[in-house]
Enzyme design. Structure first.
Site, PDB file in Angstrom:
ATOM      1  N   TYR A  65     -29.914  35.336  61.422  1.00  0.00           N
ATOM      2  CA  TYR A  65     -30.254  34.400  62.493  1.00  0.00           C
ATOM      3  C   TYR A  65     -31.058  35.072  63.607  1.00  0.00           C
ATOM      4  O   TYR A  65     -31.336  34.452  64.622  1.00  0.00           O
ATOM      5  CB  TYR A  65     -28.986  33.750  63.060  1.00  0.00           C
ATOM      6  CG  TYR A  65     -28.244  32.918  62.029  1.00  0.00           C
ATOM      7  CD1 TYR A  65     -28.792  31.739  61.539  1.00  0.00           C
ATOM      8  CD2 TYR A  65     -27.015  33.331  61.527  1.00  0.00           C
ATOM      9  CE1 TYR A  65     -28.135  30.973  60.582  1.00  0.00           C
ATOM     10  CE2 TYR A  65     -26.350  32.572  60.566  1.00  0.00           C
ATOM     11  CZ  TYR A  65     -26.913  31.402  60.099  1.00  0.00           C
ATOM     12  OH  TYR A  65     -26.252  30.658  59.146  1.00  0.00           O
TER      13      TYR A  65
ATOM     14  N   TYR B  32     -26.629  23.548  61.780  1.00  0.00           N
ATOM     15  CA  TYR B  32     -25.644  23.881  62.818  1.00  0.00           C
ATOM     16  C   TYR B  32     -26.050  25.163  63.546  1.00  0.00           C
ATOM     17  O   TYR B  32     -25.520  25.457  64.615  1.00  0.00           O
ATOM     18  CB  TYR B  32     -24.242  24.020  62.207  1.00  0.00           C
ATOM     19  CG  TYR B  32     -23.845  25.404  61.747  1.00  0.00           C
ATOM     20  CD1 TYR B  32     -24.305  25.934  60.548  1.00  0.00           C
ATOM     21  CD2 TYR B  32     -22.999  26.200  62.524  1.00  0.00           C
ATOM     22  CE1 TYR B  32     -23.931  27.194  60.130  1.00  0.00           C
ATOM     23  CE2 TYR B  32     -22.621  27.471  62.109  1.00  0.00           C
ATOM     24  CZ  TYR B  32     -23.096  27.961  60.912  1.00  0.00           C
ATOM     25  OH  TYR B  32     -22.735  29.225  60.509  1.00  0.00           O
ATOM     26  N   ARG B  33     -27.016  25.892  63.001  1.00  0.00           N
ATOM     27  CA  ARG B  33     -27.339  27.226  63.523  1.00  0.00           C
ATOM     28  C   ARG B  33     -28.614  27.640  62.820  1.00  0.00           C
ATOM     29  O   ARG B  33     -28.801  27.303  61.649  1.00  0.00           O
ATOM     30  CB  ARG B  33     -26.198  28.133  63.099  1.00  0.00           C
ATOM     31  CG  ARG B  33     -26.166  29.528  63.621  1.00  0.00           C
ATOM     32  CD  ARG B  33     -24.925  30.199  63.057  1.00  0.00           C
ATOM     33  NE  ARG B  33     -24.705  31.517  63.595  1.00  0.00           N
ATOM     34  CZ  ARG B  33     -23.756  32.349  63.144  1.00  0.00           C
ATOM     35  NH1 ARG B  33     -22.957  31.983  62.176  1.00  0.00           N
ATOM     36  NH2 ARG B  33     -23.604  33.526  63.679  1.00  0.00           N
TER      37      ARG B  33
END
Ligand code: ADP
Length: 515
Positions: free
Chosen positions: A87, A460-461
């Site tokens: 991420y 969600y991310r």
């Protein structure tokens, strides 16, 4: 390199001022430093290269840095341990930002009886685990799959684990935050000086702000309260294997009522055969064929690891009388259904520790999956949220699988069951030395986001490279949520110094930099 709009001389002045405030030894601005804080899993690392890093040791030092950042208009990117691999790691959205590295802040305060901990951002899962074991404290952590990050950073990014406390953000209770203007606030009951209930009662009085600091750029968390699970008397369950692709649908529908009604308290996660193979082996051990893996290879992988097309591990926690009774309920739910295998799992207090994330033990070996394709490997996550319905999961699987085939990537997915939602976490594994693969990866990711959006599903991310892409899909009333976020951002951070671009939230002075 500097952030757009900041001159090299201003950056130099700011770094000098940071060094004067907290010691020049805690400012890192060489090329090697920039590289060590950059994201080695980014499709193009140079797009998110920081200019420097600065590492304060106390909340007071954080305030000093934030005030100076305002003076020199320098964007800061706070990290706890910066291990958010897949991420963005430690790297900022905005190139040239200065990483605010909080790893030196490592205080831990545990309330054994209440099952709570107050951690500073630099406390890693291994640090807290070691602390609990060294002090013989009967509390269990919930750890993510790769646990070398921090307790605070992971919870703030809505990371997940495997025990009943696996929804980490929902277990946050009370924060200390340095706001973008250098003010310092404690949320919940911490708003009352000296309150003994800071880590016990989440709401506080009036509006609650804890979730406002998750996946946001509204402040820098310098302490985070979290609930921990008391060591249970037993952990029972099954490792299920399912032979056929279509088994995913009915298996989800079988588990869903048990999960929704709290009979199962952790979030079981269905994963396909590559989850094991990519950690234990590399692709070249199976085939040299560059195309999507053939059926014969998939069968060979499954045979070697003795696994189904899908696997899921379900665990029940609590007094043995309760887990044994609940196990019967779980058994009955699958009675007569075509399960390929159900391997029992049983741990009772006094047994040797199981040593897995199901009992809160931190591990890091799953990151070996980045080696799957060889070369300098990496992975990124594509993680849309679905309703908890088997037919919708199957539909999602088929569409995503077809896109994996179209772009020539090996399918690596899981479907994790929340109480009311299903998070479809897909790992896109890659070899950064394969230029053609990296180009396909970018197109692949963007098409996945569009594909999910067409069904009304949002991530969600997401990775720092795609924060604007994902924020764009949250489009009700012409992106009213983004307008709200940016109004709050402008009110709190008029100089735009905290994590510009995080989650697609840009401060007024940099809104033109939205990609
Ligand atoms: P970890 O090392 O636990 O994996 P990171 O430090 O990489 O976590 O942080 C994950 C995300 O959360 C990053 O986007 C980061 O900007 C944000 N974050 C981490 N720590 C803080 C903090 N103390 N305050 C505000 N945001 C944070």
């Amino acid at each position: 390199m500097t952030p757009a709009g900041i001159s090299q001389s201003d950056l130099k002045l700011a770094l000098k001022a940071f060094g004067d405030a907290i010691g020049a030894d805690n400012v890192f601005a060489s090329e090697a430093d920039q590289l060590s804080y950059s994201d080695h899993f980014s499709p193009d690392e140079s797009r998110h290269m920081p200019s420097a890093a600065v590492a304060p040791a106390t909340a007071e030092e954080v305030r000093a840095i934030v005030r100076l950042a305002n003076k020199y208009k320098i964007p800061l990117w706070p990290i706890s341990r910066g291990k958010n691999f897949g991420y963005g790691g430690a790297a900022p959205v905005l190139k040239g930002s200065v990483v605010l590295d909080l790893t030196r802040m490592k205080k831990i305060e545990v309330d054994v009886e209440s099952g709570t901990v107050l951690v500073e951002p630099g406390v890693g899962f291994f640090d807290l685990y070691d602390y609990l074991r060294a002090n013989d404290i009967p509390l269990w952590l919930s750890v993510p799959g790769n646990a070398w990050g921090s307790v605070a950073g992971n919870a703030l990014d809505r990371g997940v684990g495997y025990t009943p406390y696996g929804d980490h953000a929902s277990r946050i209770c009370g924060l200390e935050v340095v706001l973008p203007d250098g003010d310092i606030v404690r949320t919940g009951m911490g708003a009352m000086a000296g309150a003994p209930t800071w880590q016990l009662y989440k709401p506080g009085f009036g509006p609650s702000w804890d979730t406002m600091f998750c996946q946001s750029n509204f402040g820098i968390v310098t302490k985070l309260g979290m609930w921990l699970m008391h060591e249970p008397e037993s952990v029972l369950g099954y490792d299920f294997e399912f032979d056929k692709i279509d088994d995913l649908g009915w298996a989800i529908d079988t588990l869903m009522p048990l999960r929704r009604d709290g009979i199962i308290q952790q979030s079981p996660s269905f994963g396909n055969w590559l989850r094991s193979a990519a950690v234990m082996t590399t692709r070249s051990q199976w085939t040299d064929d560059p195309g999507p893996l053939k059926e014969s290879v998939i069968s060979a992988i499954r045979k070697k690891f003795n696994i189904g097309w899908w696997s899921v591990q379900v665990r029940l926690y609590g007094p043995l009388d309760v887990t044994e009774a609940t196990l019967k309920v779980l058994n009955n739910a699958f009675n007569g259904k075509p399960v390929m295998a159900m391997k029992p799992a049983r741990w009772v207090k006094g047994d040797a520790p199981e040593g897995s994330p199901f009992s809160g033990v931190p591990i890091t070996f799953p990151l070996a999956n980045a080696n799957w394709y060889g070369g300098r490997g990496g992975h990124t996550g594509y993680s849309p949220v679905l309703p908890t319905r088997g037919d919708l999961a199957m539909d999602q699987f088929r569409r995503t699988y077809a896109l994996y085939q179209k772009y020539g990537f090996d399918y690596h997915a899981s479907f994790a069951m929340g109480e009311r939602s299903l998070t479809n976490v897909n790992q896109l594994l890659f070899d950064r030395d394969d230029a053609d693969m990296m180009q396909r990866l970018d197109k692949f990711f963007r098409e996945l986001v569009v594909d999910a959006k067409a069904k009304g599903y949002g991530e969600y991310r997401t990775h720092i490279e795609y924060m604007d892409v994902v924020a764009e899909t949250y489009d009700f009333n012409d992106h009213a949520l983004r307008r709200l976020n940016e109004r709050v951002k402008d009110a709190l951070d008029p100089n735009g110094v905290i994590a510009p671009g995080k989650s697609g939230i840009w401060p007024a002075n940099r809104r033109g930099e939205r990609s």
